[in-house]
Design a protein around this motif. Structure first.
Motif, PDB file in Angstrom:
ATOM      1  N   GLY A 200       0.816  -1.205   0.000  1.00  0.00           N
ATOM      2  CA  GLY A 200       0.000   0.000   0.000  1.00  0.00           C
ATOM      3  C   GLY A 200       0.848   1.251   0.000  1.00  0.00           C
ATOM      4  O   GLY A 200       2.066   1.203  -0.162  1.00  0.00           O
ATOM      5  N   GLU A 201       0.173   2.379   0.203  1.00  0.00           N
ATOM      6  CA  GLU A 201       0.823   3.680   0.232  1.00  0.00           C
ATOM      7  C   GLU A 201       0.395   4.417   1.502  1.00  0.00           C
ATOM      8  O   GLU A 201      -0.670   4.149   2.059  1.00  0.00           O
ATOM      9  N   PHE A 202       1.226   5.355   1.939  1.00  0.00           N
ATOM     10  CA  PHE A 202       0.860   6.161   3.101  1.00  0.00           C
ATOM     11  C   PHE A 202      -0.058   7.297   2.649  1.00  0.00           C
ATOM     12  O   PHE A 202       0.331   8.168   1.871  1.00  0.00           O
ATOM     13  N   ILE A 203      -1.294   7.238   3.145  1.00  0.00           N
ATOM     14  CA  ILE A 203      -2.336   8.196   2.779  1.00  0.00           C
ATOM     15  C   ILE A 203      -2.985   8.702   4.065  1.00  0.00           C
ATOM     16  O   ILE A 203      -3.131   7.964   5.040  1.00  0.00           O
ATOM     17  N   SER A 204      -3.400   9.958   4.055  1.00  0.00           N
ATOM     18  CA  SER A 204      -4.019  10.543   5.245  1.00  0.00           C
ATOM     19  C   SER A 204      -5.314   9.818   5.607  1.00  0.00           C
ATOM     20  O   SER A 204      -6.170   9.560   4.754  1.00  0.00           O
ATOM     21  N   PHE A 205      -5.448   9.502   6.901  1.00  0.00           N
ATOM     22  CA  PHE A 205      -6.671   8.912   7.445  1.00  0.00           C
ATOM     23  C   PHE A 205      -6.906   9.563   8.795  1.00  0.00           C
ATOM     24  O   PHE A 205      -6.079   9.456   9.694  1.00  0.00           O
ATOM     25  N   PHE A 206      -7.996  10.291   8.929  1.00  0.00           N
ATOM     26  CA  PHE A 206      -8.267  11.090  10.123  1.00  0.00           C
ATOM     27  C   PHE A 206      -7.085  12.013  10.420  1.00  0.00           C
ATOM     28  O   PHE A 206      -6.710  12.221  11.577  1.00  0.00           O
ATOM     29  N   MET A 262     -10.576   6.657  -1.246  1.00  0.00           N
ATOM     30  CA  MET A 262     -10.997   5.490  -0.470  1.00  0.00           C
ATOM     31  C   MET A 262     -10.975   5.794   1.024  1.00  0.00           C
ATOM     32  O   MET A 262     -11.956   5.515   1.748  1.00  0.00           O
ATOM     33  N   ASN A 263      -9.899   6.389   1.520  1.00  0.00           N
ATOM     34  CA  ASN A 263      -9.822   6.710   2.941  1.00  0.00           C
ATOM     35  C   ASN A 263     -10.847   7.752   3.349  1.00  0.00           C
ATOM     36  O   ASN A 263     -11.378   7.722   4.466  1.00  0.00           O
ATOM     37  N   ARG A 264     -11.146   8.674   2.428  1.00  0.00           N
ATOM     38  CA  ARG A 264     -12.163   9.683   2.736  1.00  0.00           C
ATOM     39  C   ARG A 264     -13.522   9.019   2.956  1.00  0.00           C
ATOM     40  O   ARG A 264     -14.266   9.391   3.866  1.00  0.00           O
ATOM     41  N   ARG A 265     -13.826   8.030   2.124  1.00  0.00           N
ATOM     42  CA  ARG A 265     -15.111   7.331   2.273  1.00  0.00           C
ATOM     43  C   ARG A 265     -15.136   6.500   3.559  1.00  0.00           C
ATOM     44  O   ARG A 265     -16.158   6.456   4.263  1.00  0.00           O
ATOM     45  N   VAL A 266     -14.041   5.831   3.860  1.00  0.00           N
ATOM     46  CA  VAL A 266     -13.986   5.046   5.101  1.00  0.00           C
ATOM     47  C   VAL A 266     -14.156   5.954   6.313  1.00  0.00           C
ATOM     48  O   VAL A 266     -14.897   5.634   7.256  1.00  0.00           O
ATOM     49  N   GLN A 267     -13.501   7.105   6.303  1.00  0.00           N
ATOM     50  CA  GLN A 267     -13.610   8.030   7.423  1.00  0.00           C
ATOM     51  C   GLN A 267     -15.043   8.521   7.591  1.00  0.00           C
ATOM     52  O   GLN A 267     -15.546   8.603   8.719  1.00  0.00           O
ATOM     53  N   ALA A 268     -15.704   8.827   6.493  1.00  0.00           N
ATOM     54  CA  ALA A 268     -17.091   9.295   6.573  1.00  0.00           C
ATOM     55  C   ALA A 268     -17.992   8.224   7.184  1.00  0.00           C
ATOM     56  O   ALA A 268     -18.910   8.538   7.958  1.00  0.00           O
ATOM     57  N   ILE A 269     -17.733   6.955   6.856  1.00  0.00           N
ATOM     58  CA  ILE A 269     -18.529   5.870   7.428  1.00  0.00           C
ATOM     59  C   ILE A 269     -18.240   5.727   8.923  1.00  0.00           C
ATOM     60  O   ILE A 269     -19.152   5.610   9.738  1.00  0.00           O
ATOM     61  N   ALA A 270     -16.960   5.780   9.291  1.00  0.00           N
ATOM     62  CA  ALA A 270     -16.585   5.662  10.705  1.00  0.00           C
ATOM     63  C   ALA A 270     -17.190   6.784  11.539  1.00  0.00           C
ATOM     64  O   ALA A 270     -17.551   6.581  12.705  1.00  0.00           O
ATOM     65  N   GLU A 271     -17.338   7.960  10.943  1.00  0.00           N
ATOM     66  CA  GLU A 271     -17.861   9.114  11.670  1.00  0.00           C
ATOM     67  C   GLU A 271     -19.374   9.048  11.873  1.00  0.00           C
ATOM     68  O   GLU A 271     -19.928   9.852  12.629  1.00  0.00           O
ATOM     69  N   ARG A 272     -20.050   8.101  11.218  1.00  0.00           N
ATOM     70  CA  ARG A 272     -21.495   7.959  11.421  1.00  0.00           C
ATOM     71  C   ARG A 272     -21.792   7.645  12.888  1.00  0.00           C
ATOM     72  O   ARG A 272     -22.745   8.168  13.466  1.00  0.00           O
TER      73      ARG A 272
END
Length: 297
Positions: A200-206, A262-272
């Protein structure tokens, strides 16, 4: 039968006994179990507390501690729910589904005839989604095999139901996944599982750099298969199943753009509902700077 298989069978039998309890009792038991884990300051509690501190360093410490206690209670509920889902007949498990949202997204994607990639974050109860999808046709699940042989035997027994193909997250995973997609089938992958270095790659998450799995994006780019996000959410006496619209950016030739989306979508789901996301996992343990201190030590 090996000693590991015996252990897996015994563990499955124990899980099956617990799974006989009504869902309300399971959730009460799970909340109590999670509350006890919090009071004992378990390893999972410490990881969850650290994750919350990493992603919201400016938040009030007392608030974060309250959140830690609440998510540990939710974690205990998820554990007990999962034991039931793993051991009950599929028809009974599916009665837990109260509503399905966005199923037209899935139907539209399947109609393209190129299979479907489901990005399934660790939110709600993803084991229920496995049963939901397998009831509709062949479903390939990419999972991280346990290093403990006895636990791996248990997981194989718990997840290996009709229409479920288990694909270990290894270098050889690409071939069976490509075959499934070419057959127009559905493949489920957790987008927030930390891969090994090189995966993978290092991408911003939260707001923090996180080693992010590139498998979904690479499959999407290679096959043109639509990518949907899917999850279950605890609601009332059961769960809602949610399919979100396709993520076009996951087909971008620029891997950074695809993984950021992808990480933006995962974060939005986690924030629900932060309580239903798996914060007991060391999501940031692999550092971009190898000399940087491990945030969990």
């Amino acid at each position: 039968m090996t000693r590991f298989a015996w252990f897996g069978t015994l563990l499955y039998g124990f899980a099956r006994l617990i799974g006989l309890l009504p869902m309300a009792a399971l959730r009460a038991l799970g909340a109590a179990f999670g509350g006890l884990a919090y009071r004992l300051d378990s390893r999972e509690t410490r990881i969850a507390r650290r994750n919350l501190a990493l992603i919201q360093p400016q938040a009030d410490a007392a608030l974060r501690e309250t959140q830690t206690r609440e998510l540990m209670r939710s974690m205990g509920q998820s554990l007990m729910e999962t034991l039931a889902i793993w051991t009950r007949p599929r028809a009974r498990v599916l009665r837990l589904v109260q509503r399905v949202h966005g199923e037209t997204h899935l139907q539209t994607a399947l109609a393209q005839g190129r299979g479907v990639l489901l990005a399934v974050p660790h939110y709600g109860n993803w084991e229920l989604l496995i049963e939901f999808m397998a009831a509709r046709g062949p479903f390939s699940l990419v999972y991280k095999a346990s290093e403990k042989a006895g636990l791996e035997c248990f997981l194989q027994k718990a997840r290996n139901g009709a229409n479920v193909q288990l694909v270990p997250a290894e270098a050889t995973a690409m071939r069976p996944l490509m075959r499934a997609l070419q057959n127009g089938e559905v493949v489920g992958i957790t987008p927030d599982q930390q891969p090994r270095k090189g995966g993978g790659e290092f991408i911003s998450f939260f707001g923090r750099p996180a080693l992010t799995l590139s498998l979904i994006a690479k499959l999407a780019q290679r096959t043109g298969t639509p990518v949907l996000f899917a999850y279950t959410e605890r609601r009332g006496d059961g769960f809602d199943v949610v399919f979100e619209a396709e993520e076009p950016a996951l087909h971008d030739a620029d891997l950074d753009i695809a993984l950021t989306a992808m990480n933006r979508r995962v974060q939005a789901i986690a924030e629900r509902d932060f309580r239903q996301y798996q914060w007991t996992y060391k999501r940031f343990s692999i550092r971009q700077d190898p000399n940087a201190k491990n945030p969990y030590k």
